[in-house]
Design an enzyme around this catalytic site. Structure first.
Site, PDB file in Angstrom:
ATOM      1  N   LEU A  19       0.859  -1.170   0.000  1.00 34.71           N
ATOM      2  CA  LEU A  19       0.000   0.000   0.000  1.00 34.71           C
ATOM      3  C   LEU A  19       0.901   1.227   0.000  1.00 34.71           C
ATOM      4  CD1 LEU A  19      -2.713  -0.877   2.698  1.00 34.71           C
ATOM      5  CD2 LEU A  19      -2.972  -0.979   0.206  1.00 34.71           C
ATOM      6  N   ASP A  20       0.456   2.285  -0.665  1.00 35.65           N
ATOM      7  CA  ASP A  20       1.192   3.546  -0.602  1.00 35.65           C
ATOM      8  C   ASP A  20       1.346   3.978   0.847  1.00 35.65           C
ATOM      9  OD1 ASP A  20       1.374   3.707  -3.339  1.00 35.65           O
ATOM     10  OD2 ASP A  20      -0.310   5.093  -3.552  1.00 35.65           O
ATOM     11  N   MET A  21       2.383   4.737   1.104  1.00 37.68           N
ATOM     12  CA  MET A  21       2.627   5.228   2.455  1.00 37.68           C
ATOM     13  C   MET A  21       1.397   5.937   3.026  1.00 37.68           C
ATOM     14  SD  MET A  21       5.612   7.863   3.708  1.00 37.68           S
ATOM     15  CE  MET A  21       4.986   9.196   2.682  1.00 37.68           C
TER      16      MET A  21
END
Length: 232
Positions: free
Chosen positions: A74-76
Site C-alpha cells: 500500500l502507498d505510504m
C-alpha cells in the site's frame, strides 16, 4: 519534477525523510503461512532509500516474524489491510493469487463533492507520467488497462461522498487517478486533488477495508474486514 513525499514510488527523492509513524500495526489474522495486518497511514510498506527511512511495516513485523516478507504494497499515505507471507512457499502461492486476480479487495474513500451515480464502472488505461514521476496519467495510446467499480455509500457531514472502491486491476495510483478522472478526487490526495480537495483532510482518505481469498494451504475462505477510521 518527481514528488518527494512518497519515497516508495519510483522517482521519489532519496533524501526525503519520512516522519516517524507512532501508530502500531494491528494483527487481524495469524497462522503458520500468512498474516493479515492493518498498516497505519504514514507508514512505509518497505524501507525507503534514505538510511533514516528503515522503519516500515515489514521491518516492524520482522521483529516478531523474522522470515515474513511482503507480497503486495500500500502507498505510504494509504491505510488498511495487507497480506504478509510467513515463508517462501507461502509467498509464491500468494503472489500467484494476486497475479491471477483471485484476491478480492475493497477500499473505502471519501471523495470531493457529491457523486451523482449510486454505482459505476471506470475503465480508463493508465501509464506512468515519466516527467512527473511518481504520478500516473490516463493514456489511451500505450496505457495499461485499469478498471474500478465504485458504490456510493452516503455523504459525510461536510457534503463529500463516501465511496466503496473495488479494483479489478491493481495499477499504481489507480484509485486516485480514476476518482479524479470523474471529477471527484480523494480528499487529502497530494498528487491528483485540486487545492480544495487536498486541503479538506489532513491525510489521504483511502483505506484498504476488505480482503477475501482462499487460503493457499488450508483451502478455507478468509474474509477480513476493517472499516476506515474516517468512515463513520
Amino acid at each position: 519534477m518527481p514528488d518527494s513525499s512518497n519515497p516508495e514510488q519510483p522517482g521519489g527523492k532519496a533524501d526525503f525523510i519520512v516522519p516517524y509513524c507512532d501508530e502500531a500495526i494491528a494483527y487481524l489474522h495469524t497462522d503458520d503461512d500468512l498474516l493479515i495486518v492493518s498498516k497505519p497511514a504514514g507508514l512505509l510498506s518497505v524501507p525507503g532509500r534514505h538510511p533514516d527511512n528503515k522503519d516500515c511495516l515489514i521491518s516492524r513485523i520482522n521483529q516478531d516474524y523474522p522470515k515474513a516478507s511482503i507480497v503486495h504494497r500500500l502507498d505510504m499515505a494509504t491505510s488498511g489491510l495487507m497480506i504478509i507471507a510467513c515463508h517462501p512457499d507461502s509467498h509464491r502461492a500468494l503472489s500467484r493469487l494476486f497475479q491471477d486476480r483471485k484476491i478480492y479487495k475493497e477500499y473505502q474513500a471519501v471523495v470531493y463533492g457529491k457523486v451523482a451515480s449510486m454505482e459505476g464502472f471506470i475503465d480508463l488505461p493508465l501509464a506512468c507520467d515519466w516527467p512527473n514521476r511518481p504520478r500516473q496519467e490516463l493514456n489511451f495510446n500505450y496505457g495499461k488497462r485499469a478498471q474500478t467499480h465504485f458504490e456510493h455509500c452516503g455523504v459525510n457531514q461536510e457534503g463529500h461522498s463516501k465511496l466503496r472502491l473495488i479494483p479489478v486491476t491493481g495499477r499504481s495510483h489507480q484509485l486516485r487517478v480514476h476518482t479524479a478522472s470523474i471529477g471527484h478526487p480523494i480528499l487529502g490526495c497530494e498528487f491528483y486533488a485540486h487545492p480544495a480537495a487536498k486541503a479538506a483532510a489532513d491525510r489521504l482518505l483511502l483505506h484498504a477495508s476488505r480482503l477475501r481469498f482462499t487460503h493457499p494451504t488450508s483451502n478455507t475462505e478468509l474474509d477480513i474486514s476493517l472499516p476506515a477510521p474516517f468512515w463513520s
